[in-house]
Design an enzyme around this catalytic site. Structure first.
Site, short mmCIF file in Angstrom:
data_model
loop_
_atom_site.label_atom_id
_atom_site.label_comp_id
_atom_site.label_asym_id
_atom_site.label_seq_id
_atom_site.Cartn_x
_atom_site.Cartn_y
_atom_site.Cartn_z
N HIS A 89 -2.92 11.02 0.74
CA HIS A 89 -2.41 10.74 2.09
C HIS A 89 -1.79 12.02 2.64
O HIS A 89 -0.59 12.14 2.82
CB HIS A 89 -1.40 9.59 2.03
CG HIS A 89 -1.10 8.95 3.36
ND1 HIS A 89 -1.24 7.60 3.61
CD2 HIS A 89 -0.65 9.46 4.52
CE1 HIS A 89 -0.90 7.32 4.86
NE2 HIS A 89 -0.52 8.44 5.43
N TYR B 274 -4.55 1.16 16.06
CA TYR B 274 -3.32 0.85 16.80
C TYR B 274 -3.56 0.69 18.31
O TYR B 274 -2.85 -0.05 18.97
CB TYR B 274 -2.30 1.99 16.64
CG TYR B 274 -1.74 2.19 15.25
CD1 TYR B 274 -2.44 2.89 14.27
CD2 TYR B 274 -0.48 1.71 14.93
CE1 TYR B 274 -1.90 3.11 13.00
CE2 TYR B 274 0.08 1.94 13.67
CZ TYR B 274 -0.64 2.63 12.71
OH TYR B 274 -0.10 2.83 11.46
N GLU C 76 -3.62 -0.38 8.19
CA GLU C 76 -2.46 -0.02 9.01
C GLU C 76 -2.60 -0.59 10.39
O GLU C 76 -3.68 -0.55 11.00
CB GLU C 76 -2.34 1.50 9.18
CG GLU C 76 -1.70 2.23 8.05
CD GLU C 76 -1.49 3.70 8.37
OE1 GLU C 76 -1.24 4.05 9.54
OE2 GLU C 76 -1.60 4.50 7.43
N ASN D 13 -7.49 1.64 9.86
CA ASN D 13 -6.21 1.84 10.54
C ASN D 13 -6.49 1.86 12.03
O ASN D 13 -7.27 2.69 12.51
CB ASN D 13 -5.59 3.19 10.16
CG ASN D 13 -5.09 3.23 8.74
OD1 ASN D 13 -5.18 2.24 8.01
ND2 ASN D 13 -4.56 4.36 8.33
N ARG E 44 0.85 -1.19 0.00
CA ARG E 44 0.00 0.00 0.00
C ARG E 44 0.90 1.24 0.00
O ARG E 44 1.75 1.40 0.88
CB ARG E 44 -0.89 -0.02 1.25
CG ARG E 44 -1.69 1.22 1.43
CD ARG E 44 -2.63 1.20 2.65
NE ARG E 44 -3.24 2.50 2.74
CZ ARG E 44 -3.12 3.32 3.79
NH1 ARG E 44 -2.50 2.95 4.88
NH2 ARG E 44 -3.67 4.52 3.75
N GLU F 22 -7.18 8.34 6.46
CA GLU F 22 -7.42 8.95 7.77
C GLU F 22 -7.90 10.40 7.69
O GLU F 22 -7.24 11.31 8.21
CB GLU F 22 -6.16 8.87 8.64
CG GLU F 22 -5.71 7.46 8.94
CD GLU F 22 -4.70 7.40 10.09
OE1 GLU F 22 -4.28 8.46 10.58
OE2 GLU F 22 -4.37 6.28 10.52
C1 NOJ Z 1 -1.32 7.03 10.51
C2 NOJ Z 1 -0.95 7.51 9.13
O1 NOJ Z 1 -1.76 7.03 8.12
C3 NOJ Z 1 0.51 7.28 8.82
O2 NOJ Z 1 0.88 8.27 7.92
C4 NOJ Z 1 1.30 7.33 10.11
O3 NOJ Z 1 2.68 7.35 9.90
C5 NOJ Z 1 0.92 6.11 10.94
N1 NOJ Z 1 -0.51 6.05 11.09
C6 NOJ Z 1 1.59 6.09 12.31
O4 NOJ Z 1 1.25 7.24 13.00
#
Ligand code: NOJ
Length: 491
Positions: free
Chosen positions: A139, A326, A393, A324, A94, A184
């Protein structure tokens, strides 16, 4: 439980890992984005973007004044990057297109052939190595000229983006079958036009982020319709969007905290997902923002309204969801609601925080809560009728880019396990997983101090030497065996 926790501290967390194989067609991949890796910020006709402008005029914006002028130099080293992707043996890569590399002034009347050729070369190299390109159209790196014309808070941007997306489909669509319109939007709208902590650094909390989001949603829908009508019949690909969220865990099992969790998810994720998957903004957003706007003396809500036609036009415009995620946060209703406070944080009337006991990565927002991903996937399934989802992500940051990256290995294994649990126990429709990121790169305002890469990059060497971390071997093994433990049972 404590016993398991100790095991997880000592070694890869085998005791808790799911032992079912991932399906044969499950896609494993890795990701980057243009501004974070390409460099060559003004080479071969590329135009200036909002990050170039912000970090050149205000170097203190990032840690150590780091910027994307050179970063990993992937513009010149893309073949080496693809070789690493190949070595990982992933299904997909990606990456994103830099709008200003293709259209230096943002408009389609001036195409930069060298920029187009760069992406054609990259896609050809991927295809030659049997790697599926997953392409993000935007992005975060808006051409500066378009920012000067008003940026995302201005309605003109919708047509500029639609023209650009059409051009991308026509230039690259024969070889690209997975498109993501935006990465995002919550982050670049909130931080770029609300809190001012990302480019273009505008502080208009409470209005800027909502206007930005409104135009992003319309632009996304327009791009999807363009694809549907003009390209799908011949190109037969899919167009989705990448949305991000934490899991928001109720602080207690009280009904109030459960509601706070749902409200927060609506304000963060439903803000974009609700219009696309169900139609219009979530009720709780419409109600809260209207009530607070009127109390603040506004004549109408700060949240823009969709017309009934627009609601229908935006609804149903994702062939898949890119997710995405985390971290997790705890939530409860906000105790003190100062009516004059501006921003979607306040409008949600929910407060959130990290539990001190949760393990942390280098990024201040990154906590290791693999149990949250299953809950989040279950919530998305129930809320949006089980959309086809790819984790676009997920990954772990440290400060030093150590090659012995056991914390990253544990993180990836445990989150994949949570995803596999959710597929198995909840029937969620997840078809792929993407590690952020291939190589250490420019982590926006944190510069080169937060390192997420599977490969270390030596930013002190002119060659930007890439070196595999231990996680590379572990990820290769997961992909080869489709399994997180030594011995899996078939799914
Ligand atoms: C969010 C973003 O899409 C990416 O650009 C960023 O580096 C990562 N997650 C980690 O923060």
């Amino acid at each position: 439980m404590e016993y398991l926790y100790i095991l997880c501290l000592l070694a890869p967390c085998y005791a808790t890992l799911n032992n079912k194989k991932f399906p044969d067609d499950f896609m494993f991949g890795t990701a980057t984005s243009s501004y974070q890796v390409e460099g060559a910020w003004n080479e071969d006709g590329k135009g200036e973007n909002i990050w170039d402008r912000l970090l050149h005029t205000n170097p203190n914006f990032t840690v150590n004044g780091d910027n994307g002028d050179i970063t990993c130099n992937s513009y010149h080293k893309y073949k080496e990057d693809v070789a690493l992707v190949k070595e990982l043996n992933v299904t997909h890569y990606r990456f994103s297109l830099a709008w200003a590399r293709i259209l230096p002034n943002g408009h389609v009347d001036q195409i930069n052939e060298a920029g187009v050729q760069y992406y054609k070369n990259l896609i050809t190299e991927l295809r030659a190595n049997n790697i599926e390109p997953l392409v993000t159209i935007y992005h975060w790196d808006l051409p500066q000229t378009l920012q000067d014309e008003g940026g995302w808070p201005s309605s003109d941007i919708v047509d500029r983006y639609a023209d650009y997306a059409r051009l991308c489909f026509s230039l690259f669509g024969e070889d690209v079958k997975y498109w993501m319109t935006f990465n995002e939007p919550k982050e670049f709208c909130l931080q770029g036009y609300g809190e001012g902590t990302n480019a273009p650094g505008i502080k208009e909390s409470g209005t800027g982020e909502y206007l930005c989001a409104h135009h992003v949603l319309k632009a996304h829908a327009k791009a999807w319709h363009i694809y549907e009508e003009e390209f799908r019949p011949t190109q037969n690909g899919q167009v989705g969007i990448v949305l991000d969220t934490n899991w928001y865990e109720p602080a207690t099992d009280s009904a109030e905290d459960e509601i706070a969790s749902d409200t927060k998810l609506q304000f963060v994720f439903g803000w974009y997902a609700h219009p696309i998957f169900k139609g219009d903004y979530p009720e709780v957003m419409k109600n809260n923002i209207q009530r607070r706007s009127l109390a603040q003396g506004y004549a109408v809500s700060r949240l823009p309204e969709f017309t009934p036609e627009e609601i229908e036009y935006v609804k149903g415009t994702a062939d898949f969801l890119g997710l995405n995620t985390y971290s997790s946060m705890l939530v409860q209703p906000r105790k003190y609601t100062d009516v004059s406070a501006m921003g979607s944080e306040y409008d949600s009337e929910v407060e959130e925080w990290y539990d001190d006991s949760w393990p942390k990565g280098a990024s201040p927002w990154l906590v290791v809560t693999p149990w949250g991903i299953q809950k989040l996937l279950r919530w998305i399934k129930n809320e949006y009728n089980n959309p086809r989802t790819i984790i676009t992500e997920n990954g772990y940051s440290d400060y030093d880019g150590t090659l012995d990256d056991v914390d990253r290995i544990n993180y990836i294994q445990q989150y994949l396990s949570g995803i596999r649990d959710a597929m198995d126990e909840d029937g969620v429709n997840v078809f792929g997983y993407t590690v952020w990121t291939l190589i250490d790169n420019l982590e926006w305002v944190f510069g080169f101090t937060n390192k997420f890469g599977l490969y270390n990059v030596d930013f002190n060497s002119p060659n930007r030497t890439r070196t595999a971390k231990k996680s590379v071997g572990v990820y290769q093994n997961i992909i080869r065996t489709r399994c997180l433990v030594d011995d899996c049972i078939d799914s």
